[in-house]
Design a protein around this motif. Structure first.
Motif, PDB file in Angstrom:
ATOM      1  N   LEU A 177      31.819  24.521  54.824  1.00  0.00           N
ATOM      2  CA  LEU A 177      30.567  24.891  55.475  1.00  0.00           C
ATOM      3  C   LEU A 177      30.790  25.072  56.980  1.00  0.00           C
ATOM      4  O   LEU A 177      29.849  25.067  57.755  1.00  0.00           O
TER       5      LEU A 177
ATOM      6  N   ALA B  40      12.896  22.042  46.051  1.00  0.00           N
ATOM      7  CA  ALA B  40      13.754  21.806  47.203  1.00  0.00           C
ATOM      8  C   ALA B  40      15.109  21.207  46.805  1.00  0.00           C
ATOM      9  O   ALA B  40      16.100  21.434  47.464  1.00  0.00           O
TER      10      ALA B  40
ATOM     11  N   PHE C 289      31.616  27.565  58.764  1.00  0.00           N
ATOM     12  CA  PHE C 289      31.083  28.772  59.382  1.00  0.00           C
ATOM     13  C   PHE C 289      29.600  28.967  59.078  1.00  0.00           C
ATOM     14  O   PHE C 289      29.059  30.031  59.331  1.00  0.00           O
ATOM     15  N   LEU C 290      28.972  27.959  58.496  1.00  0.00           N
ATOM     16  CA  LEU C 290      27.573  28.106  58.074  1.00  0.00           C
ATOM     17  C   LEU C 290      26.689  27.170  58.893  1.00  0.00           C
ATOM     18  O   LEU C 290      27.127  26.119  59.342  1.00  0.00           O
ATOM     19  N   ARG C 291      25.461  27.609  59.047  1.00  0.00           N
ATOM     20  CA  ARG C 291      24.476  26.716  59.665  1.00  0.00           C
ATOM     21  C   ARG C 291      23.327  26.555  58.673  1.00  0.00           C
ATOM     22  O   ARG C 291      23.140  27.404  57.788  1.00  0.00           O
ATOM     23  N   ALA C 292      22.565  25.471  58.865  1.00  0.00           N
ATOM     24  CA  ALA C 292      21.462  25.212  57.951  1.00  0.00           C
ATOM     25  C   ALA C 292      20.409  26.289  58.104  1.00  0.00           C
ATOM     26  O   ALA C 292      20.010  26.606  59.222  1.00  0.00           O
ATOM     27  N   ALA C 293      19.996  26.865  57.013  1.00  0.00           N
ATOM     28  CA  ALA C 293      18.942  27.885  57.040  1.00  0.00           C
ATOM     29  C   ALA C 293      18.079  27.679  55.814  1.00  0.00           C
ATOM     30  O   ALA C 293      18.271  28.339  54.790  1.00  0.00           O
ATOM     31  N   PRO C 294      17.170  26.702  55.867  1.00  0.00           N
ATOM     32  CA  PRO C 294      16.347  26.430  54.688  1.00  0.00           C
ATOM     33  C   PRO C 294      15.506  27.644  54.328  1.00  0.00           C
ATOM     34  O   PRO C 294      15.159  28.432  55.217  1.00  0.00           O
ATOM     35  N   PRO C 295      15.167  27.764  53.025  1.00  0.00           N
ATOM     36  CA  PRO C 295      14.350  28.898  52.602  1.00  0.00           C
ATOM     37  C   PRO C 295      12.978  28.824  53.255  1.00  0.00           C
ATOM     38  O   PRO C 295      12.466  27.733  53.507  1.00  0.00           O
ATOM     39  N   ARG C 296      12.388  29.937  53.500  1.00  0.00           N
ATOM     40  CA  ARG C 296      11.069  29.958  54.142  1.00  0.00           C
ATOM     41  C   ARG C 296      10.037  29.344  53.211  1.00  0.00           C
ATOM     42  O   ARG C 296      10.033  29.604  52.008  1.00  0.00           O
TER      43      ARG C 296
END
Lengths: 702, 295
Positions: free
Chosen positions: A37, A27, A39-46
């Motif tokens: 950042l 992690a 234009f980005l949102r948090a998108a943690p890996p599955r």
């Protein structure tokens, strides 16, 4: 598989560490910088199970290393397998040195020592040879290697136990150096083959401060030998001892008033008030008034105890100390062991003209050594059947034929005779003594007297004057010397000459002894000799050269010291009374009585007066503080002290068997080797993985 | 960008561009005439041309030699977001080179060039001048590393409005990765004040395409903020928002009638300058580079 120390298995729980690290690292590993950042949102890996752990191989290797290490520390062994793995058995040779010195008589010490020996017997794993040696002043082998080897393995313990039954602490002092050297010699012995490499000396002792260790300074310790010090202590700490002061310690003044003793109290003692009193051998009641003495722990004190008026008191007893082995000191009656010498002269002449007058003052009865001059009349016509052997005879007057025969026979046996040949008659009798017919001498007085010249300072009689400070004989004049022709005396050696030309002093060997001829008189009218400062040193040199001085200058001896038997005429029967009251035949003259195993008064009965020796416990035995291990360490002895844990716990037989099995199999070595191998593989795999992920990162990071 | 020294880099661009310019129909928009006149008592002695006096023994006053008809102020963003780069050089490098090139180009034309660098505040301000040493000072200021923790586009422009009273040209070089709300008003004020404004939007190709592959932790180089991001999951959303932001900027430019050039850091500067000149001749509009977004 069973484990000797299963608690270490808890260490395998550390396997959770790598698993956690592998998950956590996933992690938080790398960061990729980006300009904004916004234009980005948090998108943690599955998060599914397969994707979380990246390096399965590394994880498995790390877990395996930890598990194997934990198993190795738990000391695994296979219960059913009794055969040792090849190369894992190390034959040991063990010598158990059991202290039997007097200090082991303290309460509880001996029982503990026996228990420790039994403990070492139980721990027989790998022992190929075992020997049991007791020691105090001298080492004694109780169980040799051969007995141990020849006995069936299951009866070996019983064998040693059986030998232990007859043992008890004695009265000797502790000579640890002799014992260790004897043990070392035993370890190096070849018993049906070369000695094993792994060798051990187990010392079961109270390790007291008074143990002698001096000769270990030069001892070389071979490789593979280790010394295990197994100390045993008393129920009660502390010890006080009493020591008889003799020789230089005792001033004449004190010895005339009483007996000086030193009372020593050990540093760990609790008592500090004692009392000393005389006691007789026949009863346990005290003789005279006891003297109270206060000695603080760690200190010593010297007191003078007056001799009691009542006869029979032969020992001083220290009261107030629990450990009684060193609380009695035996004292002989005065005068002790005086040197008896023969003076052949005119019995009635005790004036200041006779040599005896000066001899008695030069070597008095109360001097050091005490000398008793036994007079014998020079004109005695017959001597009794029983004759004492005199090591030194001073012939001051022409002896009768009977006396001459006596002197000659004793000189032939090794005695020394000093003959004053100051008259023609004396020279004539000297000829009879030496077996020379018509030996004559002429008086050659010269004005102003003669001087001794050409003195042979290398000869023992004149050796004390060899130093130039003392070699001046020019102030000693001889008024009436006799001139004897030395050529007429076969073998005569001129030790000094007179300045008038004649011999000043002659030595003639005869049989095993010798005759010293002084051709001038000793009375002040004849010479200044007896008044000169050279007289006493000359007499002492004469005593020394004739062997008349006793070897036991001290009037007290320690247990184990040999008793020097005085010379006696051949064939005479003598008996030695031991402290127990038993009488044993005394050794012949010149030999020593060595079996002084008990403290007490030893008495020699036979010719002449009864001689006494007081044999006491060695003062060093009273120093019971257990501090010798530090000394041994400083002397370079390869020590391995018994740990406190070993002392406190005595393992059960089952545990003992497990320890032995594990010790033979030593599976932990394989576990450790496997751990190391896995760690090597892990290192390589981790390096490979790191390089690969670095390449991946380089494609992502600017 | 292979030339390390900024001044030489700008010079090589300008010389190459200048050489090609002679064949171009768009040259000479600021050619200047220099005049001499005879000295008359009362003239300032500082303006006497001593070289002419040395040659001809006449006192001549050097007149209008340093004057110019164009004053250009370069506004360069030096915030940390400009320090990002995935092509071997950062946006800040590219912006500095572009600014230096423009400065030199204008200087060679005899125009006065000034510089105002900023992040969340104004960092350096060099008023427009036409001197060789001034060009050097501009170069030194441009070489400063990027700093600051945010980008404020409004305050520098507001500051320009306060400082520059004469009409001239304002060139703003930034990534414009900041809120655009107040930009509209302040740019409008500048335009109303007679300034000719040109915007250069410098972007990294990765910002345009967002072609990251593996899920990882992204760190904002400006604020240090981090986010766990799976690129595949957010790529389309990012591109949409990024495009919307670009559109907003372009719309703003169109409304105000100012030129706006979006420049990826991979575009050669020579072609950029040519594009700029061509666009200027055809009137203010927003332009995209050939390799810009949208493909």
């Amino acid at each position: 598989m069973t484990f000797l120390t299963p608690l270490f298995l808890l260490g395998t729980l550390a396997v959770a560490g790598p698993i956690l690290f592998h998950l956590v690292r996933q992690a938080t590993r790398d960061r990729v910088p980006f300009s904004s950042l916004e234009f980005l949102r948090a998108a943690p890996p599955r998060l599914d199970r397969r994707s979380r752990v990246e390096h399965w191989l590394l994880l498995l290797l790390r877990c395996a290393a930890i598990v194997l290490l934990g198993l190795g520390f738990a000391r695994p062994f296979l219960k059913g397998v009794t055969n040792a793995l090849p190369g894992t058995v190390e034959a040991r040779r063990v010598v158990v040195l059991l202290d039997t010195s007097a200090s082991l008589q303290r309460p509880g010490v001996w029982d503990r020592a026996l228990e420790r020996v039994r403990h070492h017997l139980r721990n027989q794993a790998g022992i190929q040879d075992l020997a049991l040696v007791t020691f105090d002043r001298t080492p004694r082998v109780v169980v040799p290697f051969t007995d141990w080897r020849n006995a069936p393995p299951d009866t070996r313990t019983a064998l040693v136990e059986q030998r232990l039954v007859g043992l008890a602490p004695g009265w000797g002092d502790t000579r640890l150096d002799t014992a260790l050297q004897a043990g070392l010699d035993l370890l190096g012995e070849s018993v049906g083959g070369p000695p094993p490499v792994d060798r051990e000396l187990i010392v079961v002792s109270d390790l007291q401060e008074g143990s002698r260790t001096e000769s270990l300074q030069t001892t070389e310790w071979p490789k593979g030998v280790r010394v295990v010090l197994d100390g045993v202590q008393s129920d009660r700490p502390g010890n006080a001892g009493i020591e008889l002061l003799t020789g230089d310690d005792a001033t004449p003044e004190a010895s005339s008033n009483g007996v000086r003793v030193r009372i020593v109290n050990s540093p760990d003692a609790t008592a500090d008030r004692f009392e000393i009193a005389w006691q007789s051998g026949t009863s346990t009641t005290r003789v005279g008034t006891p003297m109270a003495v206060q000695v603080t722990p760690g200190q010593s004190r010297v007191v003078s105890l007056p001799r009691p008026t009542a006869p029979g008191a032969d020992r001083i007893v220290l009261g107030g100390d629990a450990a009684g082995f060193d609380n009695t000191v035996f004292v002989t009656a005065r005068p002790t062991n005086a040197v008896a010498l023969r003076y052949v002269g005119v019995a009635t002449d005790r004036t200041s003209r006779a040599p005896l007058y000066f001899l008695e003052r030069a070597l008095p009865e109360r001097g050091t050594p005490p000398v008793v001059w036994m007079q014998q009349s020079a004109d005695a016509t017959a001597l009794g059947g029983f004759q004492t052997f005199w090591k030194l005879t001073v012939v001051a007057a022409p002896p009768s034929p009977a006396v001459t025969d006596s002197i000659r026979s004793q000189v032939d046996q090794g005695a020394t005779a000093l003959v004053l040949a100051n008259t023609p008659e004396a020279v004539n009798r000297l000829g009879a003594l030496l077996g020379i017919a018509d030996l004559t001498g002429t008086a050659e007085a010269q004005p102003g007297g003669s001087l001794l010249v050409d003195i042979d300072f290398r000869h023992p009689l004149f050796a004390p004057f060899a130093d130039p400070r003392f070699s001046d004989f020019s102030r000693m004049r001889i008024w009436k010397p006799m001139r004897i022709d030395p050529a007429r005396i076969p073998g005569a050696k001129v030790l000094a000459r007179l300045d008038s030309g004649g011999p000043g002093l002659l030595e003639v060997p005869m049989g095993r002894g010798r005759v010293v001829i002084v051709p001038w008189g000793w009375s002040p009218a004849d010479s200044q000799w007896v008044l000169s400062t050279k007289f006493v040193p000359f007499l002492m040199a004469l005593l020394d050269a004739s062997g008349a001085l006793p070897s036991d200058r001290a009037s007290t001896l320690a247990v184990g010291d040999p008793l020097p038997m005085p010379s006696s005429a051949e064939g005479s029967a003598r008996e030695l009374e031991l402290p127990s009251g038993n009488r044993v035949p005394a050794p012949t003259s010149g030999a020593n009585f060595t079996a002084t195993t008990t403290p007490g008064i030893h008495r020699l009965f036979g010719e002449g007066p009864v001689r006494e020796w007081a044999v006491n416990v060695a003062p060093s035995e009273s120093r019971t503080a257990a501090t010798v291990s530090g000394v041994l360490d400083a002397l370079g002895v390869p020590l391995r002290e018994r740990s406190a844990a070993e002392v406190s716990q005595t393992p059960t037989p089952a545990v003992q068997a497990a320890v032995e099995t594990e010790g033979r199999q030593k599976l932990w070595r394989w576990f450790l080797a496997a751990t190391l191998l896995i760690l090597v593989v892990e290192t390589l795999a981790a390096g490979w993985a790191a390089r690969r992920s670095k390449r991946t990162r380089e494609g992502q990071t600017p | 960008m292979k030339i390390r020294h900024l001044e030489w880099r700008a010079r090589s661009v300008v010389e190459g561009f200048w050489a090609g310019l002679h064949r171009s129909p768009y040259h000479g928009f600021s050619a200047e005439f220099t005049e001499y006149r005879a000295y008359t008592p009362g003239d300032d002695l500082r303006h006497v041309d001593w070289r002419v006096f040395g040659r001809s023994d006449r006192h001549v006053i050097r007149k209008f030699e340093e004057e110019t008809n164009l004053r250009c102020l370069l506004l360069v963003d030096q915030s940390r977001s400009m320090a990002y780069g995935s092509t071997g050089h950062t946006k800040a490098d590219y912006a500095a080179t572009l600014a230096a090139t423009l400065a030199r180009f204008l200087h060679q034309q005899g125009d006065a060039v000034g510089l105002l660098s900023f992040d969340q505040r104004v960092r350096d301000y060099l008023p427009p001048r036409h001197r060789a040493s001034h060009l050097r000072q501009i170069t030194l200021a441009l070489e400063k590393p990027a700093g600051g923790t945010a980008t404020d586009l409004v305050s520098p422009l507001r500051r320009v409005g306060e400082l520059v009273r004469q009409r001239g040209r304002v060139v703003m070089i930034s990534d414009f990765l900041a809120p655009l709300e107040a930009l509209d008003r302040v740019l409008g004020q500048l335009v109303a004040a007679g300034q000719e404004v040109t915007l250069f939007r410098v972007l990294d190709p990765r910002e345009i395409a967002f072609d990251f592959k593996t899920a990882t932790l992204f760190e904002d180089v400006e604020t240090g903020r981090t986010l766990h991001i799976d690129p595949d999951a957010v790529r389309q959303e990012y591109l949409d928002r990024f495009r919307a932001h670009a559109e907003a900027l372009n719309g703003l430019a169109r409304r105000l009638g100012i030129a706006c050039h979006t420049v990826p850091t991979t575009q050669p500067l020579e072609t950029l300058l040519l594009d700029v000149l061509r666009a200027r001749s055809s009137g203010p509009a927003c332009h995209r580079s050939a390799s810009a977004i949208g493909r």
